[in-house]
Scaffold this motif. Structure first.
Motif, PDB file in Angstrom:
ATOM      1  N   LEU A  76       7.252  90.928  10.627  1.00  0.00           N
ATOM      2  CA  LEU A  76       7.006  90.134  11.830  1.00  0.00           C
ATOM      3  C   LEU A  76       5.694  89.386  11.656  1.00  0.00           C
ATOM      4  O   LEU A  76       4.681  89.985  11.265  1.00  0.00           O
ATOM      5  N   ILE A  77       5.710  88.093  11.901  1.00  0.00           N
ATOM      6  CA  ILE A  77       4.499  87.288  11.881  1.00  0.00           C
ATOM      7  C   ILE A  77       4.257  86.839  13.313  1.00  0.00           C
ATOM      8  O   ILE A  77       5.075  86.125  13.885  1.00  0.00           O
ATOM      9  N   ASN A  78       3.172  87.340  13.875  1.00  0.00           N
ATOM     10  CA  ASN A  78       2.855  87.111  15.293  1.00  0.00           C
ATOM     11  C   ASN A  78       4.033  87.501  16.186  1.00  0.00           C
ATOM     12  O   ASN A  78       4.388  86.768  17.114  1.00  0.00           O
ATOM     13  N   GLY A  79       4.635  88.636  15.872  1.00  0.00           N
ATOM     14  CA  GLY A  79       5.693  89.186  16.704  1.00  0.00           C
ATOM     15  C   GLY A  79       7.070  88.606  16.484  1.00  0.00           C
ATOM     16  O   GLY A  79       8.024  89.000  17.142  1.00  0.00           O
ATOM     17  N   ARG A  80       7.198  87.681  15.546  1.00  0.00           N
ATOM     18  CA  ARG A  80       8.478  87.015  15.307  1.00  0.00           C
ATOM     19  C   ARG A  80       8.938  87.259  13.881  1.00  0.00           C
ATOM     20  O   ARG A  80       8.147  87.262  12.949  1.00  0.00           O
ATOM     21  N   ASP A  81      10.231  87.457  13.711  1.00  0.00           N
ATOM     22  CA  ASP A  81      10.829  87.679  12.390  1.00  0.00           C
ATOM     23  C   ASP A  81      11.287  86.328  11.823  1.00  0.00           C
ATOM     24  O   ASP A  81      12.338  85.817  12.198  1.00  0.00           O
ATOM     25  N   PRO A  82      10.499  85.738  10.913  1.00  0.00           N
ATOM     26  CA  PRO A  82      10.880  84.427  10.377  1.00  0.00           C
ATOM     27  C   PRO A  82      12.065  84.485   9.415  1.00  0.00           C
ATOM     28  O   PRO A  82      12.580  83.451   9.008  1.00  0.00           O
ATOM     29  N   PHE A  83      12.519  85.687   9.085  1.00  0.00           N
ATOM     30  CA  PHE A  83      13.626  85.861   8.156  1.00  0.00           C
ATOM     31  C   PHE A  83      14.873  86.403   8.848  1.00  0.00           C
ATOM     32  O   PHE A  83      15.810  86.872   8.202  1.00  0.00           O
ATOM     33  N   ALA A  84      14.890  86.336  10.179  1.00  0.00           N
ATOM     34  CA  ALA A  84      15.994  86.877  10.968  1.00  0.00           C
ATOM     35  C   ALA A  84      17.307  86.194  10.608  1.00  0.00           C
ATOM     36  O   ALA A  84      17.361  84.981  10.434  1.00  0.00           O
ATOM     37  N   GLU A  85      18.333  86.982  10.506  1.00  0.00           N
ATOM     38  CA  GLU A  85      19.684  86.483  10.263  1.00  0.00           C
ATOM     39  C   GLU A  85      20.392  86.383  11.612  1.00  0.00           C
ATOM     40  O   GLU A  85      20.331  87.324  12.417  1.00  0.00           O
ATOM     41  N   PRO A  86      21.065  85.278  11.888  1.00  0.00           N
ATOM     42  CA  PRO A  86      21.798  85.152  13.149  1.00  0.00           C
ATOM     43  C   PRO A  86      22.788  86.309  13.324  1.00  0.00           C
ATOM     44  O   PRO A  86      23.490  86.687  12.382  1.00  0.00           O
ATOM     45  N   ALA A 119       3.047  79.524  10.383  1.00  0.00           N
ATOM     46  CA  ALA A 119       2.283  80.209  11.422  1.00  0.00           C
ATOM     47  C   ALA A 119       0.867  79.652  11.516  1.00  0.00           C
ATOM     48  O   ALA A 119       0.350  79.419  12.610  1.00  0.00           O
ATOM     49  N   ALA A 120       0.245  79.388  10.365  1.00  0.00           N
ATOM     50  CA  ALA A 120      -1.115  78.835  10.359  1.00  0.00           C
ATOM     51  C   ALA A 120      -1.118  77.423  10.956  1.00  0.00           C
ATOM     52  O   ALA A 120      -2.006  77.078  11.731  1.00  0.00           O
ATOM     53  N   ALA A 121      -0.127  76.626  10.613  1.00  0.00           N
ATOM     54  CA  ALA A 121      -0.046  75.255  11.116  1.00  0.00           C
ATOM     55  C   ALA A 121       0.169  75.220  12.625  1.00  0.00           C
ATOM     56  O   ALA A 121      -0.251  74.287  13.306  1.00  0.00           O
ATOM     57  N   ALA A 122       0.825  76.271  13.138  1.00  0.00           N
ATOM     58  CA  ALA A 122       1.085  76.339  14.576  1.00  0.00           C
ATOM     59  C   ALA A 122      -0.103  76.951  15.315  1.00  0.00           C
ATOM     60  O   ALA A 122       0.014  77.330  16.471  1.00  0.00           O
ATOM     61  N   GLY A 123      -1.222  77.080  14.621  1.00  0.00           N
ATOM     62  CA  GLY A 123      -2.407  77.647  15.252  1.00  0.00           C
ATOM     63  C   GLY A 123      -2.313  79.149  15.394  1.00  0.00           C
ATOM     64  O   GLY A 123      -2.872  79.730  16.291  1.00  0.00           O
ATOM     65  N   GLY A 124      -1.532  79.771  14.505  1.00  0.00           N
ATOM     66  CA  GLY A 124      -1.385  81.215  14.544  1.00  0.00           C
ATOM     67  C   GLY A 124      -0.067  81.634  15.159  1.00  0.00           C
ATOM     68  O   GLY A 124       0.390  82.726  14.924  1.00  0.00           O
ATOM     69  N   GLY A 125       0.578  80.786  15.918  1.00  0.00           N
ATOM     70  CA  GLY A 125       1.873  81.124  16.483  1.00  0.00           C
ATOM     71  C   GLY A 125       2.939  80.892  15.445  1.00  0.00           C
ATOM     72  O   GLY A 125       2.891  79.931  14.722  1.00  0.00           O
ATOM     73  N   ALA A 126       3.861  81.811  15.331  1.00  0.00           N
ATOM     74  CA  ALA A 126       4.925  81.671  14.329  1.00  0.00           C
ATOM     75  C   ALA A 126       6.137  81.031  14.920  1.00  0.00           C
ATOM     76  O   ALA A 126       6.380  81.034  16.083  1.00  0.00           O
TER      77      ALA A 126
END
Length: 126
Positions: A76-86, A119-126
């Motif tokens: 989880l990056i900032n509480g979100r799973d960027p690799f989540a499968e639908p 996440a960095a580009a979004a100011g830390g938000g993933a």
């Protein structure tokens, strides 16, 4: 790439501090070390060494459902799973990731770097 002067906090350091990474695993996860190694490598390569990295063990279905844990390891990056499968459902099982070389026990380092940069580009938000 932005760099900060030694000893001076700057944009990169500020973004680093806002990125929180959780590696969620089941007890005795055989892919925990692989996921952590790839994360550390990606953090070094992206210059995000100050991001907060925590590993937590998930032992029950309630926690799995609450955290979005769809198998071990889940990153989880900032509480979100960027690799989540639908359609993936919470599960206390091993998780496999699709890579260009086939299935693997952790996301490819390149995909982790992409997720960290986003996440960095979004100011830390993933």
């Amino acid at each position: 790439m932005e760099t900060d002067a030694p000893g001076e906090p700057g944009p990169t350091a500020e973004r680093d501090a806002t990125i929180e990474i959780d590696v969620l695993v089941v007890p005795d996860c055989p892919n925990r070390q692989l996921a952590e190694e790839r994360l550390r490598q990606a953090l070094d390569e992206t210059g995000l060494r100050a991001a907060r990295l925590t590993t937590r063990t998930v032992t029950d279905g309630t926690t799995a459902a609450r955290t979005g844990f769809t198998g071990s390891p889940t990153i989880l990056i900032n509480g979100r799973d960027p690799f989540a499968e639908p359609g993936a459902v919470p599960s206390l099982t091993c998780r496999m990731y699709r890579t260009q070389d086939g299935l693997d026990g952790a996301p490819a380092a390149a995909r982790i770097r992409e997720a960290l940069r986003a996440a960095a580009a979004a100011g830390g938000g993933a």
